[in-house]
Scaffold this motif. Structure first.
Motif: not given
Length: 282
Positions: A224, A270-274
């Protein structure tokens, strides 16, 4: 960084550490203020805050702004220093008036970041103080119980000293009619495994993230992206900053910060942009 309104919202949306009374201390929540009209303004004339202003002092600027912008409160006095001769006895944070009831309130403002350490054993006799003693500052120097006792035994009683009574009399304010409350705002960071734990005495919505011990973070490598916000931005919603770091880069900076005695706050994308936010502590 975020807009002025977002900066303002980051402050006034901060949750009070508790509701009602705790150890006899009555909470004054920011939700008391009514300023829905500000939402429709395209820009806000926020107070100018000098660079390098400490987090607690920045909170005072914002609280004062809240009072001044609200429909339902009036600011009478702020940061009123009380002297005995040439010696400063202390400071009264805010004296405000509720317009509808015409009642006067002395508010002491507290803005803190705490970690919850379940392994702390307390010598306090009461169950509530034993539990509250588990909340401390990320650097281990700040303690919730110590702060609560200081409010009860020093900061609030200052109002009733002869010096404060005379000082307020000069402003046509009668001390005997003043209510006393605390606006105690906090962001709490907990061990990851306690995420679903039911915490006594505090608002669950104060829990803003978690923390790693440095030894555990050394084993928590990810792919990340990491950001290191300046302390003044700790209260902000996590977001991408101009400088980003890989795990190995940020781990070196974390170690250097801890060696200087400062536990850093990290924002991890994180990967999901959160985002997740956490402290790394010694």
């Amino acid at each position: 960084m975020e807009s002025d309104f977002a900066r303002f919202k980051a402050f006034y949306s901060t949750t009070s550490l508790w509701s009602g009374k705790l150890l006899g201390l009555q909470q004054f929540g920011l939700s008391n203020f009514k300023f829905d009209h500000l939402v429709h303004q395209k820009s806000l004339d926020l107070p100018w805050i000098p660079e390098g202003t400490l987090l607690g002092k920045r909170a005072e600027y914002f609280f004062k702004y809240c009072v001044e912008q609200s429909n339902n409160y009036q600011l009478l006095l702020s940061n009123l220093q009380v002297f005995k001769g040439k010696i400063t006895k202390g400071e009264l944070d805010f004296i405000i008036k509720e317009k509808q009831t015409n009642s006067t309130i002395h508010v002491e403002l507290v803005y803190k970041f705490y970690i919850y350490n379940p392994s702390i054993n307390s010598t306090e006799k009461s169950t509530i103080l034993q539990e509250l003693n588990k909340y401390q500052g990320p650097n281990g120097k700040d303690h919730l119980v110590r702060k609560l006792k200081h409010l009860k035994n020093h900061q609030l009683p200052l109002l009733h000293t002869n010096e404060a009574v005379e000082l307020l009399k000069n402003h046509d304010i009668a001390v005997e009619k003043i209510k006393q409350q605390v606006c105690f705002l906090a962001h709490v960071f907990i061990p990851h495994h306690l995420w679903n734990h039911k915490f006594k005495y505090i608002h669950k919505s104060c829990i803003a993230g978690y923390y790693y011990k440095n030894a555990a973070f050394a084993k928590a490598e990810t792919e990340n992206t990491y950001f290191l916000p300046e302390k003044y931005a700790w209260k902000m919603t996590p977001q991408e900053l101009p400088l980003s770091y890989s795990y190995h880069e940020v781990a070196l900076l974390v170690n250097k910060s801890l060696e200087r005695g400062f536990a850093p706050l990290l924002w991890m994308l994180l990967e999901d942009k959160s985002f997740e936010r956490f402290f790394v502590v010694n």
